[in-house]
Scaffold this active site. Structure first.
Site, PDB file in Angstrom:
ATOM      1  CG  HIS A 217      25.898 -26.151 -11.910  1.00  0.00           C
ATOM      2  ND1 HIS A 217      24.667 -26.420 -11.368  1.00  0.00           N
ATOM      3  CD2 HIS A 217      26.095 -24.830 -11.755  1.00  0.00           C
ATOM      4  CE1 HIS A 217      24.154 -25.288 -10.888  1.00  0.00           C
ATOM      5  NE2 HIS A 217      24.995 -24.316 -11.112  1.00  0.00           N
TER       6      HIS A 217
ATOM      7  CG  ASP B 283      21.904 -26.878 -13.217  1.00  0.00           C
ATOM      8  OD1 ASP B 283      22.820 -26.550 -13.993  1.00  0.00           O
ATOM      9  OD2 ASP B 283      22.104 -27.387 -12.097  1.00  0.00           O
TER      10      ASP B 283
ATOM     11  CB  SER C  13      27.035 -33.331  -8.961  1.00  0.00           C
ATOM     12  OG  SER C  13      26.332 -32.168  -9.296  1.00  0.00           O
TER      13      SER C  13
END
Length: 458
Positions: free
Chosen positions: A107, A137, A210
């Site tokens: 992402h 991911d 993140s």
């Protein structure tokens, strides 16, 4: 505090006879001090990016996070038209090798035009995106540096629900941001039968974290932090972690392709699942399945081919693909070792010189392939398509149904081989398809990443 409580509950006699040098779990402040310098800030920009105030884009429809969030999170009336969002374009990562290999989430860097990495010591580097795997991911990026601090990777298969975890992020201030919590849930099967392999934690949502590492109490990285915003009043945000064993697979593929690095073989590999084990005639789903062999590498000179399943390097048995890159990386450049592999259902042994270069490209094999039994409509790559993707052969998927669709093949994928044989024309596919058994191993390339898919022909 948990340690102290646990120790206090032990009988006094047990505490007295415990060895004085018994190892104790590393406390969280020590983890931050020891491994915090290996956590980096990552900022990614793309030509479409308008400003830092641009709203977070919705999670892609193919992302495995989307089905979980939409199914499990109740939606408020005010957010019925909204889609779950994920942190993109900015976040953290962590260094896994002293020469600048970094793990983060797809992402954060997917489709980025430029990626910048900042360390806590205020050094700044431009990074190259080496691999982006949207299904797991996971992304792997590289900076040009040496002697960098690194983290210690753990084993995510040992993670237990309820165990304490800590994540470290690195915002623009060049300092670590730390949050802690517990593991709420591990991988599970959703009501629709699909697999959701990520951990769920109650670590406080922090955009800076993140893509950063999730540590267990022993100071080992067991996951990659993923912040997802659900647009729900009851669940404004969710925190997941990508199991580090999934990330290790992507990392091992990158390591194997870096032929100039110590132990680099020049092959891209993946794990062997049950379906692929049947397709390749293996006694069990184990080994490192070769997806590609780079010209001018040790693997090329040893004659390795896509479709080979490496089951041993030296005296080390290979059960998972990650073990191949890890074992090869431990060998000094110029070391000669043996590879045991299975090719066309036969056991073979070959010799490879780690760190050497090949004098000629690997031999190529072509025998046929087709579309009726697979459910694929394809066309041979044009000259422009080959050049754009740096591929010598392949077939572009134009349409998909039936078995191929069930296996996850999509229009735009490039089919490179069937059961280990490279394909260039429709007639080659038809020939291979006619000779295939109950499972066909199809090697595809999607977004510069290669993987084998097992397809049950009709």
């Amino acid at each position: 505090m948990a340690n102290a409580a646990g120790t206090a509950s032990l009988p006094a006699k047990e505490k007295r006879i415990a060895p004085a040098n018994a190892s104790a779990p590393v406390d969280f402040p020590t983890i931050v001090q020891r491994y915090g310098p290996a956590v980096v800030n990552i900022s990614a920009t793309s030509p479409e990016q308008e400003s830092s105030q641009t709203p977070l884009p919705a999670i892609d429809a193919d992302d495995p996070l989307l089905s979980f969030v939409k199914r499990m999170v109740p939606r408020s009336q005010a957010s019925q038209d909204s889609s779950p969002r994920a942190i993109t374009g900015t976040g953290s990562g962590f260094i896994v090798s002293p020469d600048g290999l970094i793990l983060t989430t797809a992402h954060v860097v997917d489709q980025a035009d430029q990626v910048t990495v900042r360390l806590t010591d205020r050094r700044e580097f431009k990074a190259k995106v080496l691999a982006v795997d949207t299904q797991s991911d996971v992304a792997v990026i590289q900076v040009d540096a040496t002697k960098l601090p690194t983290v210690k990777l753990g084993d995510s298969s040992r993670v237990r629900v309820g165990e304490p975890v800590l994540t470290i992020g690195s915002p623009d201030s060049f300092q670590n941001t730390v949050t802690a919590g517990i593991v709420n849930a591990i991988s599970r099967t959703l009501p629709d039968g699909s697999s959701f392999p990520f951990f769920q934690t109650d670590v406080a949502a922090n955009p800076d974290n993140s893509g950063g590492p999730l540590f267990n109490r022993a100071g080992e990285v067991i996951g990659i932090d993923v912040q997802t915003y659900a647009d729900s009043d009851m669940h404004p945000s969710l925190t997941f972690a990508i199991p580090i064993n999934m990330a290790a697979k992507v990392r091992s593929q990158v390591l194997a392709l870096r032929a100039t690095s110590p132990g680099g073989l020049g092959v891209e590999v993946q794990d062997v699942g049950p379906g692929l084990a049947v397709a390749f005639g293996l006694p069990r789903p184990a080994g490192a399945l070769v997806n590609s062999v780079a010209p001018g590498t040790p693997a090329a000179s040893s004659g390795l081919k896509p479709g080979d399943v490496i089951i041993q390097i030296g005296d080390k048995t290979i059960d998972r693909s990650a073990e191949l890159g890890e074992t090869a990386s431990d060998l000094l450049p110029g070391t000669k070792t043996t590879l045991k592999l299975i090719r066309n259902r036969r056991l073979m042994t070959t010799t490879v010189m780690v760190g050497a270069s090949a004098e000629s490209p690997p031999p190529r094999q072509t025998d046929g392939g087709a579309t009726d039994r697979l459910g694929l409509v394809m066309h041979p790559l044009s000259e422009d398509e080959r050049r754009a993707r740096d591929l010598p052969v392949g077939l572009m998927v134009d349409g998909v149904d039936g078995p191929a669709a069930s296996a996850g093949i999509q229009p735009g994928d490039i089919v490179l081989s069937l059961n280990g044989t490279l394909v260039e024309t429709q007639s080659e596919v038809a020939s291979l398809e006619a000779k295939a058994g109950k499972e066909i191993a199809v090697l595809i390339q999607r977004n510069n990443a290669r993987s084998f898919v097992s397809v049950k022909p009709r």
